[in-house]
Design an enzyme around this catalytic site. Structure first.
Site, PDB file in Angstrom:
ATOM      1  N   SER A 157      -4.854   1.465   4.174  1.00  0.00           N
ATOM      2  CA  SER A 157      -5.880   1.870   3.234  1.00  0.00           C
ATOM      3  C   SER A 157      -5.681   1.310   1.825  1.00  0.00           C
ATOM      4  CB  SER A 157      -5.932   3.410   3.165  1.00  0.00           C
ATOM      5  OG  SER A 157      -4.700   3.932   2.659  1.00  0.00           O
TER       6      SER A 157
ATOM      7  N   LYS B 103      -3.637   2.223  -6.975  1.00  0.00           N
ATOM      8  CA  LYS B 103      -4.609   2.638  -5.964  1.00  0.00           C
ATOM      9  C   LYS B 103      -5.331   3.910  -6.404  1.00  0.00           C
ATOM     10  CE  LYS B 103      -4.641   3.623  -0.957  1.00  0.00           C
ATOM     11  NZ  LYS B 103      -3.737   3.799   0.213  1.00  0.00           N
TER      12      LYS B 103
ATOM     13  N   SER C 295      -0.130   1.927   5.127  1.00  0.00           N
ATOM     14  CA  SER C 295      -1.205   1.554   4.206  1.00  0.00           C
ATOM     15  C   SER C 295      -0.828   0.509   3.173  1.00  0.00           C
ATOM     16  CB  SER C 295      -1.737   2.792   3.486  1.00  0.00           C
ATOM     17  OG  SER C 295      -2.363   3.662   4.379  1.00  0.00           O
TER      18      SER C 295
END
Length: 475
Positions: free
Chosen positions: A157, A82, A181
């Site tokens: 996220s 990420k 997330s």
């Protein structure tokens, strides 16, 4: 599987094939690169790709093994990270125009351990700007689409992480989880999403280690892959005080996962302050619980009032985000996501007395949850209360569930996941089939401190009783 389906292979199978020489690491990377070229234009899961360097690394691995070098446990396995996590020599921009050109000089410890085990970094996955919302879109990268329905969100996220794994663009995703997330996108995209016990995986990149709510998380398609990645990534590190004194753990799938659950105690909590749950999600979840009961699991349902810390979670996130990047309001307001601006402004209005009270409230929440665990092994809920929402759903727009207005997203869609971030308990989202609209559904489970293996055991049993990895999106 056939060699032309290498992109569908699990990390576990890939590493075994590369180690025994029936498959080359360079062949694997080329297969994943081809898959990314085919699927990513539709899904938009990557912030940055490093295919050329990945091919060079794979070629070097193949040459080293040919010369007699030993293979690592993740030899030749592509993975992605990420865009909130530092990666040496590869831009880490937090999904923001304000961080363009930020190239770390070192990897986060979790990333370094995967590389040392033979895994090959292929790119950085998308995130909302600074990971600040539950939907993965940003001014810099646009929307990340759900592979199962391109008109729906992938969640956030870590939406790029889950979408990439679901679409076969790499079997292991390293991400962050600050309030769900890793798990909310997992439920939206039909993969596993894991948040460890605090201190299991080093989080040396955290800005506030002693008041941290953000964890290094994972997405994979299979439980053996999750166990393998966790085995490599866990253990003590001088950069994270929560890891110190811990002994590295080897995680594994039980030989008979279903029998291993016999006698397990589950506390089933259908709602956590929310009023409504999508009927098809609730039906899927209760059918799965009934199936587990048939195999010796004990389930007790909990309804009624209980303070699960939802307001605390929101206040903590706003205050901590403002403390870290609130200065951007003065320097870069016009370049920021308007939703991030609103969140930072809300954080700036947090009073000193409210901020001082947050650690106290977090401690009280921990004790309340510990009391529940005195009589149960797992707390089970839906991961989200409704299927993946429309791609263009505004973060502050009300959600409709079962034809009724349910409230705003934080309260109505994802009230379940932030609890484990505040208390430190491990948690997982496990696929449990599909909703009435043909998008994936997820079961969420929390276990006691250091009982991360128990979550893998649950997931492994579900993988046997209601397998999901054979299902692929059409993108």
């Amino acid at each position: 599987m056939k060699s032309d389906d290498i992109w569908r292979w699990s990390a576990t199978c890939t590493a075994k094939a590369v180690t025994r020489g029936s498959l080359g690491a360079e062949q694997v990377v080329h297969a994943i690169a081809d898959r990314i070229a085919a699927a990513n234009p539709q899904v938009n899961a990557f912030a940055l790709l490093g295919i050329d360097s990945a091919i060079d690394q794979a070629r070097s691995q193949d040459m080293a093994r040919a010369a007699g070098a030993p293979a690592g446990p993740l030899e030749g396995v592509p993975f992605h990270v990420k865009d909130l996590i530092p990666t040496q020599g590869m831009e880490t921009a937090y999904g923001s125009h304000t961080m363009t050109g930020n190239v770390p000089g070192a990897d986060a410890r979790a990333v370094a351990r995967l590389k040392a085990a033979g895994a090959i970094l292929i790119g950085k996955t998308t995130t909302p700007e600074f990971g600040a919302k539950i939907l993965t879109n940003s001014p810099r990268h646009g929307h990340t689409h759900n592979p199962w329905n391109l008109a729906r969100t992938s969640g956030g996220s870590s939406g790029g992480s889950a979408a990439a794994v679901a679409a076969g663009m790499g079997p292991i995703a390293v991400n962050t989880d600050g309030a769900g997330s890793a798990r909310v996108p997992a439920a939206c995209c039909g993969v596993l999403g894991f948040k460890p016990t605090i201190g299991l995986i080093p989080n040396d990149m955290a800005a506030a280690l002693f008041e941290n709510h953000q964890y290094i998380g994972l997405n994979t398609r299979t439980v053996p892959d999750l166990a393998l990645a966790l085995s490599v990534m866990n253990g003590p590190d001088v950069g994270d005080p929560w890891t110190l004194g811990r002994t590295p753990i080897r995680f594994a799938v039980p030989p008979d996962p279903v029998s291993a659950l016999r006698g397990l105690r589950i506390l089933y909590v259908p709602t956590m302050g929310n009023r409504l749950v999508d009927e098809s999600i609730l039906a899927r979840l209760e059918a799965m619980l009934d199936l587990l009961v048939e195999h010796g699991v004990k389930v007790q349902r909990m309804d009624g009032e209980f303070d699960w810390g939802a307001k605390l979670s929101g206040a903590w996130l706003r205050a901590s985000l403002h403390a870290r990047i609130g200065h951007l309001l003065a320097t870069d307001r016009d370049r920021l996501d308007p939703n991030l601006v609103a969140t930072l402004e809300a954080g700036s209005r947090t009073s000193i007395s409210e901020t001082e009270g947050l650690p106290l409230a977090r401690t009280q929440l921990f004790h309340r949850v510990q009391q529940l665990f005195s009589t149960t092994d797992l707390i089970v809920t839906p991961t989200v209360a409704a299927p993946a929402i429309d791609l263009d759903h505004a973060p502050n727009a009300p959600l409709v569930i079962n034809g009724e207005v349910a409230g705003l997203l934080r309260d109505a869609w994802w009230p379940y996941t932030g609890l484990a971030n505040l208390t430190g308990h491990p948690a997982i989202s496990v696929p449990m089939g599909f909703c009435a609209d043909a998008t994936p559904a997820g079961l969420h489970a929390m276990s006691q401190y250091h009982e991360d293996q128990r979550l893998l055991d649950l997931a492994a049993a579900m993988e046997v009783l209601a397998p999901w990895a054979q299902h692929w999106p059409t993108c």
